[in-house]
Structure formats: C-alpha cells, structure tokens
Design a protein around this motif. Structure first.
Motif, short mmCIF file in Angstrom:
data_model
loop_
_atom_site.label_atom_id
_atom_site.label_comp_id
_atom_site.label_asym_id
_atom_site.label_seq_id
_atom_site.Cartn_x
_atom_site.Cartn_y
_atom_site.Cartn_z
N VAL A 16 0.84 -1.20 0.00
CA VAL A 16 0.00 0.00 0.00
C VAL A 16 0.87 1.25 0.00
O VAL A 16 2.05 1.20 0.34
CB VAL A 16 -0.95 0.03 1.22
CG1 VAL A 16 -1.94 -1.09 1.18
CG2 VAL A 16 -0.17 -0.01 2.52
N VAL A 17 0.25 2.35 -0.42
CA VAL A 17 0.94 3.64 -0.41
C VAL A 17 0.15 4.60 0.46
O VAL A 17 -1.04 4.41 0.70
CB VAL A 17 1.10 4.23 -1.83
CG1 VAL A 17 1.99 3.36 -2.68
CG2 VAL A 17 -0.24 4.42 -2.48
N THR A 18 0.81 5.66 0.88
CA THR A 18 0.12 6.67 1.67
C THR A 18 -0.79 7.49 0.76
O THR A 18 -0.64 7.49 -0.47
CB THR A 18 1.12 7.61 2.36
OG1 THR A 18 1.83 8.34 1.35
CG2 THR A 18 2.08 6.85 3.25
N ARG A 19 -1.69 8.21 1.34
CA ARG A 19 -2.60 9.07 0.58
C ARG A 19 -1.80 10.13 -0.18
O ARG A 19 -2.10 10.45 -1.33
CB ARG A 19 -3.60 9.72 1.54
CG ARG A 19 -4.58 10.63 0.84
CD ARG A 19 -5.25 9.89 -0.26
NE ARG A 19 -6.67 10.02 -0.17
CZ ARG A 19 -7.47 9.51 -1.06
NH1 ARG A 19 -7.00 8.83 -2.08
NH2 ARG A 19 -8.76 9.63 -0.96
N GLU A 20 -0.77 10.65 0.46
CA GLU A 20 0.08 11.67 -0.19
C GLU A 20 0.76 11.10 -1.43
O GLU A 20 0.78 11.73 -2.49
CB GLU A 20 1.12 12.18 0.80
CG GLU A 20 1.98 13.30 0.26
CD GLU A 20 2.96 13.82 1.28
OE1 GLU A 20 4.07 14.20 0.86
OE2 GLU A 20 2.63 13.84 2.48
N GLU A 21 1.33 9.90 -1.31
CA GLU A 21 1.98 9.27 -2.46
C GLU A 21 0.97 9.01 -3.58
O GLU A 21 1.27 9.21 -4.76
CB GLU A 21 2.62 7.93 -2.05
CG GLU A 21 3.81 8.08 -1.14
CD GLU A 21 4.28 6.74 -0.60
OE1 GLU A 21 5.50 6.48 -0.67
OE2 GLU A 21 3.43 5.97 -0.10
N PHE A 22 -0.23 8.60 -3.20
CA PHE A 22 -1.28 8.35 -4.18
C PHE A 22 -1.63 9.63 -4.93
O PHE A 22 -1.75 9.63 -6.16
CB PHE A 22 -2.53 7.79 -3.49
CG PHE A 22 -3.69 7.61 -4.40
CD1 PHE A 22 -3.78 6.51 -5.23
CD2 PHE A 22 -4.71 8.56 -4.43
CE1 PHE A 22 -4.86 6.34 -6.08
CE2 PHE A 22 -5.80 8.41 -5.28
CZ PHE A 22 -5.87 7.30 -6.10
N GLU A 23 -1.79 10.73 -4.21
CA GLU A 23 -2.15 12.01 -4.84
C GLU A 23 -1.05 12.48 -5.79
O GLU A 23 -1.34 12.99 -6.88
CB GLU A 23 -2.44 13.07 -3.78
CG GLU A 23 -3.71 12.83 -2.99
CD GLU A 23 -4.97 12.81 -3.83
OE1 GLU A 23 -5.04 13.53 -4.85
OE2 GLU A 23 -5.90 12.06 -3.48
N VAL A 24 0.21 12.30 -5.41
CA VAL A 24 1.33 12.68 -6.29
C VAL A 24 1.28 11.85 -7.57
O VAL A 24 1.41 12.40 -8.68
CB VAL A 24 2.68 12.51 -5.56
CG1 VAL A 24 3.85 12.61 -6.53
CG2 VAL A 24 2.82 13.53 -4.44
N GLN A 25 1.09 10.55 -7.44
CA GLN A 25 1.04 9.69 -8.62
C GLN A 25 -0.18 10.01 -9.49
O GLN A 25 -0.10 9.96 -10.72
CB GLN A 25 1.03 8.22 -8.21
CG GLN A 25 2.32 7.74 -7.61
CD GLN A 25 3.50 7.94 -8.54
OE1 GLN A 25 3.42 7.63 -9.73
NE2 GLN A 25 4.59 8.46 -8.02
N LYS A 26 -1.27 10.39 -8.87
CA LYS A 26 -2.47 10.78 -9.61
C LYS A 26 -2.20 12.02 -10.46
O LYS A 26 -2.60 12.09 -11.63
CB LYS A 26 -3.60 11.03 -8.62
CG LYS A 26 -4.92 11.39 -9.25
CD LYS A 26 -5.97 11.59 -8.17
CE LYS A 26 -7.24 12.18 -8.73
NZ LYS A 26 -8.21 12.50 -7.68
N GLN A 27 -1.51 13.01 -9.87
CA GLN A 27 -1.17 14.23 -10.61
C GLN A 27 -0.24 13.92 -11.77
O GLN A 27 -0.39 14.46 -12.88
CB GLN A 27 -0.55 15.26 -9.67
CG GLN A 27 -1.53 15.84 -8.68
CD GLN A 27 -0.86 16.73 -7.65
OE1 GLN A 27 0.37 16.88 -7.64
NE2 GLN A 27 -1.66 17.33 -6.78
N ILE A 28 0.72 13.06 -11.53
CA ILE A 28 1.66 12.68 -12.60
C ILE A 28 0.90 12.00 -13.74
O ILE A 28 1.13 12.30 -14.92
CB ILE A 28 2.78 11.76 -12.05
CG1 ILE A 28 3.70 12.56 -11.13
CG2 ILE A 28 3.57 11.12 -13.19
CD1 ILE A 28 4.68 11.70 -10.35
N LEU A 29 0.00 11.12 -13.40
CA LEU A 29 -0.80 10.43 -14.41
C LEU A 29 -1.67 11.41 -15.20
O LEU A 29 -1.77 11.32 -16.43
CB LEU A 29 -1.67 9.36 -13.76
CG LEU A 29 -2.58 8.57 -14.70
CD1 LEU A 29 -1.77 7.85 -15.77
CD2 LEU A 29 -3.42 7.58 -13.90
N GLU A 30 -2.26 12.37 -14.51
CA GLU A 30 -3.09 13.37 -15.20
C GLU A 30 -2.25 14.19 -16.19
O GLU A 30 -2.68 14.45 -17.31
CB GLU A 30 -3.78 14.28 -14.19
CG GLU A 30 -4.91 13.59 -13.43
CD GLU A 30 -5.44 14.40 -12.27
OE1 GLU A 30 -4.87 15.48 -11.95
OE2 GLU A 30 -6.44 13.97 -11.66
#
Length: 82
Positions: A50-64
């Motif tokens: 699992v990843v932290t919420r912060e890591e998830f949000e960073v990866q989400k922005q990169i994907l966008e």
C-alpha cells in the motif's frame, strides 16, 4: 446456624470492592485487547503493498499530466498526418 458478624455495611463494602476489582480487570482486559488488535492490524497492513494518501495524490497528478501530454501528442500527430 452460622454466626454472621458482617453487618450490611460491611457486606456492601465487600460487594463494592469486588465490583471495583472486576471493573479494573475489565478495563485492563479491554486495553490488552485494544493493544493486540492494533498490533495485528499494523502487522497485517505492513504485509500489504500500500501507499500513503500523499503518495497516491502525487502519482495521480503525474498520471493526469501524462494523459494530457498524450492527448496533445495525439492531436499533433493527427495534424501532421493530414
């Protein structure tokens, strides 16, 4: 017949003392259970990937951003292809 020298006040004091002991033990048991459950959950979660919420949000922005760049490149390719 037994001779009971304990008066009602002493009996109530004994009952009260026993109840307090039970409640104290119950509180300790509850704390032990809580601690054990937390330990089991932490152990179980540490085994998950699992990843932290912060890591998830960073990866989400990169994907966008990557998707936007891909869309831009597709549009450019269509223009060049015409």
């Amino acid at each position: 017949m037994t001779n009971n020298t304990n008066g009602p006040g002493e009996i109530f004091a004994q009952i009260s003392g026993k109840l307090n002991e039970l409640l104290d033990n119950k509180t300790q048991i509850a704390e032990d259970v809580k601690h054990n459950v937390q330990s089991l959950m932490a152990s179980g979660l540490s085994k998950l990937d699992v990843v932290t919420r912060e890591e998830f949000e960073v990866q989400k922005q990169i994907l966008e951003r990557t998707r936007q760049k891909l869309d831009d490149l597709e549009k450019l390719f269509e223009k060049l292809d015409k």
